[in-house]
Design an enzyme around this catalytic site. Structure first.
Site, PDB file in Angstrom:
ATOM      1  CD  GLU A  52      -1.722   5.641   5.680  1.00  0.00           C
ATOM      2  OE1 GLU A  52      -2.596   6.096   5.035  1.00  0.00           O
ATOM      3  OE2 GLU A  52      -0.624   5.453   4.993  1.00  0.00           O
ATOM      4  CE  LYS A  67       0.582   4.141   2.016  1.00  0.00           C
ATOM      5  NZ  LYS A  67       0.275   5.433   2.610  1.00  0.00           N
ATOM      6  CB  CYS A 115      -3.341   5.655   2.035  1.00  0.00           C
ATOM      7  SG  CYS A 115      -3.873   7.318   1.909  1.00  0.00           S
TER       8      CYS A 115
END
Lengths: 541, 541
Positions: B41, B108, B144
């Protein structure tokens, strides 16, 4: 039929839920002959409560006290801000209590999570509009950020409300009052209703709240504005069409750059930090320079001369006029003044360090050592007398790291932390217009740290007007090197200044907190990594 | 047909966009014979970049370098994390580059804004699922936090994906590896697909990233786990059904409380803070006590003995065995060791302060003065030799304020800041199992600050096992007094400890940063106000 409303612009104490509630209930009781009393955002627990919100005991105490407030609303409507816990989520809420009942509860919809704000860390956004019917009127309800965003306002536009009441904890910066007033006028005209805007006052760590609560007519005209930086109550009556009945002249708009307000903000920040944290007073190093001179004047204005102690700590590079000017200022302000030479301590350190310094040349080590001897003296006085050490670093110094960690940076509150050096001069002159407090020579002589012979700040830094302009561009406006150079600043100077800002993040991270005055302060408002390769390498424009 | 994937678990440098990119492109070029290489990330800019994200020059440099990465993907697919700026918003994104083109971009959706995370300050949440078709396979993509929440996973459940690839910057705490592995296994079984999980390693200010990237089969079995705390590349081949082809034995689950991992985390944190910030080495005060002893061992393991200097600074309360033990440890570890008495400096301060101390009794002022003389000595050595001062305060001390601001708290990195004292003992014993580095007597003698005659920590604090249990309950679990007392702790002790925690927030706010090891560290993970009435008044249970 008319409506009589009290705006309660008060100074709450974060975490002192019982103390705040006692004051809230007393205010309700004292104003029972009015229809409605309006308190500010999160008044019950103080704003911002930060991670206290995650504690069960904090929740229990808030809920208990809120029930007492509801009980006190028998004869008068009460609008108050408080957290609401519901299962796993927390709302930033407004309750409207009347006759012991909650007749409306509204959850803030727009949660600020920028600048100094972390509301999305704590709160879940509400999704329902805030409307209450009270004594035959239909009132719209908002909380702070809601008013600044379009969605909650548009939501109310179709609701046929007759008045908008907004509760706030809106921190001060030197441009905020104007922005707020323009916004409120715009919203009033947009919704065609009068607006009651209640803000808190007080210092809370790095935030200062200026109040300046107001009432604005449906035409966008402000008809009543409460004092800046002071607790204040205002009673405003509205006619049967909810037109405010006020015969006073229209308040004037605050000035775009108001030195008196900036000065008041600093005074309130010091006063509240010292008193809310229970210190007996303050002590500071008075160097004969302008930063400590202005800090001393602010401290005396905040706390009174009996709670302020100034200490001059000369060394061999200290000019005689520095001692004389410090002495004169202490006399002018009537504060305790002591002179403690740092020479014996400095010599003792150098003697003990000499085996490890063999073969090395004097450098900033020896300069920092002087500053650190002074820091230790002040901290010893602080310990012995339970007085807070005020630090005197201004924003320009904090930006470029022109300060010594554990030296002149030692202390609990940095009064001028968000004041650029060029403003320090203006504020000093402003203060002298109220009474002569800062010797003229302190203002006019060239600034020097006096850590080396004949040292002047401008030997190692650009002239302050240029430095401050570059800093403002880089820090407050987040401009790149390219953008700053295109504004006419010398590229090597811009690069040097920016590099200094970047590499001194580690110092600022350990610095005392200080009141936010500008759009971007060093503290919660600016979150840069210490470890960063961004500024370390050269890059092309 | 098979798929050959490289997991790139690397240590990125926040802000060094060009440097990171050069390493990324080299890794791509070195692995062109594989089908796909997966980076973590925000690898391009490092994680977390914090307010650098708001800068135009940061944006320009990221966008320029990302284009170079795309160009490098001619022969091999590249999955990489980077910010995406679109108009007024920023996304935390994943790009899939292949043959010089971006064949998929995913934003995300779940932005962590709790604990140490501030992602809602920076990013706007994506709303689209992440899917890519690559070499005949349909792959799901997550970043994540997405994996930890149900919504993005459920979104993929109906998409008939054949594999899930998730890129991460998941910071270490001592329980995290177990939690992560359990979660990944659960998600694999939930989606019936193998999961490739790539995490970064490295220290970034108070965060440590442990890596432990892994590949998990559709049955939830981990078939490959990369090294903890080290850079590592793994090549994993999948058969035509995307079943991982690995003949190695199944990796064992990490231990629930793994001293070796905690120790490694501290070593990596020190190494990266020192090297990424460009220090020549470190210096620390070695007192003969266990905190500085453990800190010294960690520093030597992180940097090598030549970059570490230990200084013993005795005073009249220093026991002979303290000097002997410090000397012995320095010899064991082979570091430079100097002895500098603070008596002359202490006496000089007392002499100069004596006129202001008339009529007062000795108190903690004199104790703090000793600590501050030591702090000044260390900082002078730091200045002269460009070495970082490591501070040695443990979490128990930082919690209750059993430390002196600008004294033993002076320094840039507090290695044990998140290590309770009871763990300090365990870590010291653990370190000695690797080689004898900490003299036994340092571990077994009762802890003392040696700031007064015959002083022992337990004279003013509860025994450490009790103190640490209360602190854990109050700080990590946010328990109330009531809850702690119901667990069997003595109420006056609980109240005393909690009050100490509450009133020492001001010290912690100026403390050096240190690596996060527990669920709640002092730093970004715990945001309490300094000014607070919450703990000041007594309240009933």
């Amino acid at each position: 039929m008319t409506l009589s409303v009290v705006l309660a612009q008060k100074n709450w104490y974060v975490g002192d839920i019982e103390g705040n509630t006692a004051r809230i209930i007393q205010l309700i009781n004292n104003n029972q002959h009015h229809d409605l009393i309006v308190f500010s955002e999160l008044a019950v627990c103080g704003y911002p409560p930060e991670d206290l919100l995650f504690r069960d005991d904090f929740r229990e105490r808030c809920e208990t006290q809120l029930a007492h407030i509801a009980q006190a609303s028998q004869h008068c409507g009460v609008i108050i801000g408080h957290p609401t816990w519901q299962g796993e989520v927390i709302y930033n809420s407004l309750s409207f209590f009347y006759q012991g009942q909650c007749i409306a509860r509204y959850h803030k919809q727009q949660l600020p999570n920028y600048d100094v704000f972390d509301e999305k860390r704590y709160f879940t956004a509400g999704r329902q509009r805030g409307i209450v019917n009270f004594k035959g009127y239909r009132l719209g309800l908002l909380i702070c950020e809601d008013l600044w965003q379009t969605q909650p306002v548009e939501q109310l536009a179709s609701e046929d409300i007759q008045m908008l009441i907004t509760i706030n904890a809106s921190p001060y910066d030197y441009q905020k009052a104007q922005q707020r007033q323009q916004l409120i006028a715009k919203r009033a005209k947009q919704l065609h209703v009068p607006i009651i805007y209640v803000n808190q006052v007080g210092g809370q760590d790095e935030l200062v709240f200026d109040g300046q609560s107001l009432v604005c007519g449906a035409d966008g005209q402000v008809v009543c504005r409460l004092d800046a930086f002071n607790e204040s109550l205002a009673e405003v009556n509205f006619d049967q069409h909810l037109k405010p009945l006020i015969n006073a002249p229209l308040p004037t708009l605050p000035a775009p750059f108001d030195l008196a307000h900036i000065y008041q903000a600093l005074v309130l920040a010091v006063k509240d930090y010292v008193t809310k944290n229970g210190f007996q007073g303050v002590v500071l190093g008075l160097s004969g320079g302008i930063d400590s001179a202005l800090t001393l004047a602010i401290a005396v204005d905040a706390l009174g001369k009996d709670k302020v102690q100034a200490v001059m700590m000369p060394f061999k590079y200290t000019a005689d006029i520095s001692i004389a000017d410090a002495q004169q200022q202490a006399t002018l302000l009537g504060v305790e003044f002591d002179i403690i030479s740092i020479e014996p301590m400095f010599e003792a350190f150098m003697q003990q360090l000499s085996p490890l310094f063999i073969g090395s040349q004097p450098d900033t080590t020896e300069e920092n050592l002087q500053a650190r001897c002074r820091g230790v003296v002040l901290m010893a006085l602080s310990n012995k007398r339970h007085r807070l050490v005020l630090t005197t670093g201004n924003k320009s110094e904090m930006s470029v790291g022109y300060a010594t960690l554990y030296g002149d940076m030692a202390g609990g509150f940095d009064v001028l932390k968000d004041i650029p050096k060029t403003w320090v001069f203006e504020l000093a002159r402003y203060r002298n217009t109220r009474s002569y407090a800062i010797p003229e020579r302190v203002i006019t002589r060239p600034p020097s740290a006096e850590l080396a012979p004949e040292q002047k700040d401008e030997d190692s830094l650009p002239p302050y007007p240029i430095l401050d302009a570059i800093l403002r561009g880089y820090i407050e406006e987040q401009l790149s090197v390219k953008a700053l150079v295109s504004q006419g600043y010398d590229e090597p100077t811009v690069r040097k200044v920016i590099k200094l800002v970047d590499i001194n993040e580690y110092k600022r991270r350990q610095s005392a907190i200080g009141p936010k005055i500008t759009m971007c302060n060093f503290g919660k408002g600016r979150r840069y990594p210490i470890t960063s390769g961004f500024g370390r390498k050269n890059w092309s424009l």
